[in-house]
Design a protein around this motif. Structure first.
Motif, PDB file in Angstrom:
ATOM      1  N   PHE A  92       0.697  -1.726  -0.446  1.00 33.98           N
ATOM      2  CA  PHE A  92      -0.135  -0.290  -0.270  1.00 33.98           C
ATOM      3  C   PHE A  92       1.012   1.513  -0.408  1.00 33.98           C
ATOM      4  O   PHE A  92       0.073   2.459   0.080  1.00 33.98           O
ATOM      5  CB  PHE A  92      -0.768   0.257   1.235  1.00 33.98           C
ATOM      6  CG  PHE A  92      -1.899  -1.191   0.972  1.00 33.98           C
ATOM      7  CD1 PHE A  92      -2.438  -1.197   0.080  1.00 33.98           C
ATOM      8  CD2 PHE A  92      -1.425  -1.829   1.899  1.00 33.98           C
ATOM      9  CE1 PHE A  92      -4.030  -2.055   0.659  1.00 33.98           C
ATOM     10  CE2 PHE A  92      -2.523  -3.478   2.362  1.00 33.98           C
ATOM     11  CZ  PHE A  92      -3.982  -3.119   1.156  1.00 33.98           C
ATOM     12  N   GLY A  93       2.309   1.159  -0.597  1.00 37.21           N
ATOM     13  CA  GLY A  93       3.150   2.404  -0.503  1.00 37.21           C
ATOM     14  C   GLY A  93       2.876   3.129   1.142  1.00 37.21           C
ATOM     15  O   GLY A  93       3.169   2.395   2.322  1.00 37.21           O
ATOM     16  N   PRO A  94       2.922   4.215   0.679  1.00 33.55           N
ATOM     17  CA  PRO A  94       2.746   4.963   2.095  1.00 33.55           C
ATOM     18  C   PRO A  94       1.699   5.300   2.865  1.00 33.55           C
ATOM     19  O   PRO A  94       1.719   5.732   4.276  1.00 33.55           O
ATOM     20  CB  PRO A  94       3.236   6.360   2.141  1.00 33.55           C
ATOM     21  CG  PRO A  94       3.171   6.623   0.589  1.00 33.55           C
ATOM     22  CD  PRO A  94       3.224   5.439   0.119  1.00 33.55           C
ATOM     23  N   TYR A  95       0.806   4.720   2.744  1.00 32.46           N
ATOM     24  CA  TYR A  95      -0.792   5.267   3.287  1.00 32.46           C
ATOM     25  C   TYR A  95      -1.885   4.801   3.880  1.00 32.46           C
ATOM     26  O   TYR A  95      -2.247   5.597   5.183  1.00 32.46           O
ATOM     27  CB  TYR A  95      -1.968   4.855   1.940  1.00 32.46           C
ATOM     28  CG  TYR A  95      -1.982   5.664   0.350  1.00 32.46           C
ATOM     29  CD1 TYR A  95      -2.071   6.582   0.501  1.00 32.46           C
ATOM     30  CD2 TYR A  95      -0.797   5.069  -0.469  1.00 32.46           C
ATOM     31  CE1 TYR A  95      -2.252   7.639  -0.747  1.00 32.46           C
ATOM     32  CE2 TYR A  95      -0.526   5.959  -1.796  1.00 32.46           C
ATOM     33  CZ  TYR A  95      -1.621   7.183  -1.811  1.00 32.46           C
ATOM     34  OH  TYR A  95      -1.352   8.068  -2.623  1.00 32.46           O
ATOM     35  N   LEU A 150      -9.178   7.264   2.637  1.00 32.26           N
ATOM     36  CA  LEU A 150      -7.856   7.533   1.719  1.00 32.26           C
ATOM     37  C   LEU A 150      -8.069   6.620   0.223  1.00 32.26           C
ATOM     38  O   LEU A 150      -8.754   5.133   0.666  1.00 32.26           O
ATOM     39  CB  LEU A 150      -6.616   7.632   2.405  1.00 32.26           C
ATOM     40  CG  LEU A 150      -6.491   8.344   3.085  1.00 32.26           C
ATOM     41  CD1 LEU A 150      -7.016   7.919   5.072  1.00 32.26           C
ATOM     42  CD2 LEU A 150      -4.943   8.369   3.462  1.00 32.26           C
ATOM     43  N   LEU A 151      -7.110   6.336  -0.781  1.00 36.94           N
ATOM     44  CA  LEU A 151      -7.499   5.230  -1.256  1.00 36.94           C
ATOM     45  C   LEU A 151      -9.064   5.405  -2.293  1.00 36.94           C
ATOM     46  O   LEU A 151      -8.913   3.593  -2.323  1.00 36.94           O
ATOM     47  CB  LEU A 151      -6.632   3.960  -0.774  1.00 36.94           C
ATOM     48  CG  LEU A 151      -4.995   4.068  -1.128  1.00 36.94           C
ATOM     49  CD1 LEU A 151      -4.361   3.403  -0.206  1.00 36.94           C
ATOM     50  CD2 LEU A 151      -4.534   4.386  -2.553  1.00 36.94           C
ATOM     51  N   PHE A 152      -9.880   6.041  -2.127  1.00 32.45           N
ATOM     52  CA  PHE A 152     -10.568   6.006  -2.958  1.00 32.45           C
ATOM     53  C   PHE A 152     -11.853   5.527  -2.042  1.00 32.45           C
ATOM     54  O   PHE A 152     -12.813   4.520  -1.952  1.00 32.45           O
ATOM     55  CB  PHE A 152     -10.675   5.315  -4.146  1.00 32.45           C
ATOM     56  CG  PHE A 152     -10.390   5.821  -4.727  1.00 32.45           C
ATOM     57  CD1 PHE A 152     -10.417   6.935  -5.773  1.00 32.45           C
ATOM     58  CD2 PHE A 152      -8.365   5.506  -5.202  1.00 32.45           C
ATOM     59  CE1 PHE A 152      -9.700   7.482  -6.815  1.00 32.45           C
ATOM     60  CE2 PHE A 152      -8.288   5.597  -6.390  1.00 32.45           C
ATOM     61  CZ  PHE A 152      -8.706   6.918  -6.798  1.00 32.45           C
ATOM     62  N   GLY A 153     -11.527   5.686  -0.825  1.00 35.65           N
ATOM     63  CA  GLY A 153     -11.887   4.064   0.416  1.00 35.65           C
ATOM     64  C   GLY A 153     -11.805   3.202   0.807  1.00 35.65           C
ATOM     65  O   GLY A 153     -12.567   2.449   1.411  1.00 35.65           O
ATOM     66  N   LEU A 154     -10.659   2.771   0.296  1.00 37.40           N
ATOM     67  CA  LEU A 154     -10.564   1.271   0.348  1.00 37.40           C
ATOM     68  C   LEU A 154      -9.997   1.660   2.295  1.00 37.40           C
ATOM     69  O   LEU A 154     -10.043   0.742   3.083  1.00 37.40           O
ATOM     70  CB  LEU A 154      -9.211   1.599   0.040  1.00 37.40           C
ATOM     71  CG  LEU A 154      -8.923  -0.305   0.168  1.00 37.40           C
ATOM     72  CD1 LEU A 154     -10.084  -1.267  -0.307  1.00 37.40           C
ATOM     73  CD2 LEU A 154      -7.432  -0.443  -1.051  1.00 37.40           C
ATOM     74  N   LEU A 155      -9.332   2.847   2.303  1.00 40.93           N
ATOM     75  CA  LEU A 155      -8.805   2.963   4.175  1.00 40.93           C
ATOM     76  C   LEU A 155      -9.985   3.613   4.367  1.00 40.93           C
ATOM     77  O   LEU A 155     -10.001   4.707   4.123  1.00 40.93           O
ATOM     78  CB  LEU A 155      -7.638   3.535   3.770  1.00 40.93           C
ATOM     79  CG  LEU A 155      -6.242   2.653   3.545  1.00 40.93           C
ATOM     80  CD1 LEU A 155      -5.370   3.174   3.044  1.00 40.93           C
ATOM     81  CD2 LEU A 155      -6.379   1.073   3.503  1.00 40.93           C
ATOM     82  N   VAL A 156      -9.692   3.719   6.056  1.00 50.06           N
ATOM     83  CA  VAL A 156     -10.998   4.504   6.133  1.00 50.06           C
ATOM     84  C   VAL A 156     -10.362   5.239   8.402  1.00 50.06           C
ATOM     85  O   VAL A 156      -9.839   4.543   8.443  1.00 50.06           O
ATOM     86  CB  VAL A 156     -12.255   4.202   6.979  1.00 50.06           C
ATOM     87  CG1 VAL A 156     -13.236   4.401   5.467  1.00 50.06           C
ATOM     88  CG2 VAL A 156     -12.284   3.225   7.980  1.00 50.06           C
ATOM     89  N   SER A 157     -10.112   6.765   8.660  1.00 47.71           N
ATOM     90  CA  SER A 157     -10.009   7.254   9.639  1.00 47.71           C
ATOM     91  C   SER A 157     -10.837   7.056  10.446  1.00 47.71           C
ATOM     92  O   SER A 157     -11.285   8.680  10.112  1.00 47.71           O
ATOM     93  CB  SER A 157      -8.642   8.279   9.497  1.00 47.71           C
ATOM     94  OG  SER A 157      -8.216   8.982  11.011  1.00 47.71           O
ATOM     95  N   GLU A 158     -11.579   7.436  11.184  1.00 47.41           N
ATOM     96  CA  GLU A 158     -13.119   7.570  12.189  1.00 47.41           C
ATOM     97  C   GLU A 158     -12.093   7.491  13.325  1.00 47.41           C
ATOM     98  O   GLU A 158     -11.425   8.200  14.150  1.00 47.41           O
ATOM     99  CB  GLU A 158     -13.329   6.692  12.285  1.00 47.41           C
ATOM    100  CG  GLU A 158     -13.792   5.991  10.795  1.00 47.41           C
ATOM    101  CD  GLU A 158     -14.771   4.161  10.868  1.00 47.41           C
ATOM    102  OE1 GLU A 158     -15.445   4.525  10.196  1.00 47.41           O
ATOM    103  OE2 GLU A 158     -14.504   4.674  12.024  1.00 47.41           O
ATOM    104  N   SER A 159     -13.028   9.624  14.089  1.00 52.05           N
ATOM    105  CA  SER A 159     -12.564   9.927  15.586  1.00 52.05           C
ATOM    106  C   SER A 159     -14.073   9.833  16.191  1.00 52.05           C
ATOM    107  O   SER A 159     -15.299  10.232  15.682  1.00 52.05           O
ATOM    108  CB  SER A 159     -12.677  10.635  15.440  1.00 52.05           C
ATOM    109  OG  SER A 159     -12.779  12.347  16.264  1.00 52.05           O
ATOM    110  N   TRP A 160     -13.960   9.081  17.373  1.00 49.31           N
ATOM    111  CA  TRP A 160     -14.925   8.135  17.748  1.00 49.31           C
ATOM    112  C   TRP A 160     -15.146   9.110  19.666  1.00 49.31           C
ATOM    113  O   TRP A 160     -13.658   9.444  19.909  1.00 49.31           O
ATOM    114  CB  TRP A 160     -15.479   7.181  18.182  1.00 49.31           C
ATOM    115  CG  TRP A 160     -15.831   6.429  17.482  1.00 49.31           C
ATOM    116  CD1 TRP A 160     -14.624   6.261  15.761  1.00 49.31           C
ATOM    117  CD2 TRP A 160     -16.957   6.111  16.589  1.00 49.31           C
ATOM    118  NE1 TRP A 160     -15.468   5.315  14.958  1.00 49.31           N
ATOM    119  CE2 TRP A 160     -16.441   5.066  15.271  1.00 49.31           C
ATOM    120  CE3 TRP A 160     -18.284   5.773  16.742  1.00 49.31           C
ATOM    121  CZ2 TRP A 160     -17.545   4.749  14.859  1.00 49.31           C
ATOM    122  CZ3 TRP A 160     -19.007   5.423  16.433  1.00 49.31           C
ATOM    123  CH2 TRP A 160     -19.020   4.739  15.014  1.00 49.31           C
TER     124      TRP A 160
END
Length: 219
Positions: free
Chosen positions: A22-25, A202-212
Motif C-alpha cells: 500500500f505504499g505510505p498510505y 483514503l485510496l478511494f475509500g479502501l482505508l478509513v480514519s474515524e474519530s469517535w
C-alpha cells in the motif's frame, strides 16, 4: 471465540510488506489524527504493529502516558526499539479480548487508539472489547480507529472487495487469523455509547480514519 492470530513471524518484514502492498498510505492513515490526540494524556493503544505510530505519538507528546496491548511479543520488541530515550510506555503482551483494562495503572484513559486492529475480530468480539474499554475510559474519551473498508462506488468497490478478501486469505495463512470478512465495528461502537465525530477516506475509500467520542451518560 477465535484463537488469537500469531503475528510474531511478520515482525521483521511487517513494514516492508505494508509498503510494497500500500505504499505510505497505511502509515498516513495512522498519522492522520495525531493533532487531535495531542491534548490527551493517557492513551490505550491496541495492536500497533511494529510501533511506528506510537513512537511518533510519544515524540510529539512526551508527557503522554501510554499503554499498549499486543498479542505479539516480537511486535512489542520492535516497538521498544523505536521508542525515544527517557519515554516510558507500558507494554502488555496479551490477547486484548482476555485482559481487563480497568486494572491498568493509567486508567481511566482519555484516548483509545486501534489502527487496523478491529478488522481481526467478529462483531461479537468487538462488542466484548468495547464493553471492557468503556469501564476503563473517561466519560468523554476519544477513540481513533483506522481500518480497511469496501469503497462505496464502482469500480473501486469491486477492486476493494478483491483486495480485502486477498488480505484475509494471506493473513489467515501467515498468522492463523480466522476472521474472513470486515466486521461492522461502527454498529458495536454506537450501541456501546460512542458517537462518530468524523470519518475520512483514503485510496478511494479502501482505508478509513474515524474519530469517535464517548457520549457522557445523562445524569
Amino acid at each position: 471465540m477465535n484463537a488469537p492470530a500469531n503475528f510474531d513471524r511478520l515482525s521483521q518484514a511487517y513494514r516492508w510488506m505494508e509498503y510494497f502492498s500500500f505504499g505510505p498510505y497505511l502509515q498516513q492513515c495512522r498519522r492522520l489524527r495525531i493533532a487531535e490526540m495531542t491534548p490527551c494524556r493517557r492513551a490505550l493503544v491496541y495492536g500497533d504493529g511494529d510501533g511506528r505510530f506510537l513512537s511518533e505519538l510519544v515524540r510529539r507528546v512526551p508527557e503522554m502516558r501510554a499503554t499498549t496491548v499486543d498479542a505479539s511479543n516480537k511486535m512489542l520488541h520492535r516497538l521498544a526499539q523505536r521508542l525515544p530515550p527517557q519515554v516510558e510506555v507500558r507494554m502488555l503482551h496479551a490477547d486484548a479480548l482476555q485482559c481487563e483494562p480497568t486494572g491498568f495503572p493509567d486508567a481511566p484513559f482519555d484516548l483509545v487508539v486501534s489502527h487496523f486492529f478491529l478488522d481481526c475480530f467478529n462483531e461479537a468480539e468487538i462488542a466484548s472489547l468495547v464493553a471492557h474499554v468503556n469501564l476503563a475510559v473517561e466519560r468523554t474519551a476519544l477513540w481513533v480507529v483506522s481500518d480497511f473498508a469496501i469503497p462505496p462506488r464502482e469500480p473501486a468497490r469491486l477492486l476493494g472487495t478483491w483486495i480485502v478478501s486477498g488480505l484475509y486469505v494471506a493473513f489467515g495463512l501467515l498468522t492463523g487469523l480466522r476472521t474472513r470478512r470486515l466486521p461492522d465495528h461502527p454498529r458495536a461502537m454506537r450501541e456501546a455509547g460512542w458517537m462518530l465525530e468524523d470519518r475520512q477516506e483514503l485510496l478511494f475509500g479502501l482505508l478509513v480514519s474515524e474519530s469517535w467520542r464517548r457520549r457522557a451518560p445523562s445524569l
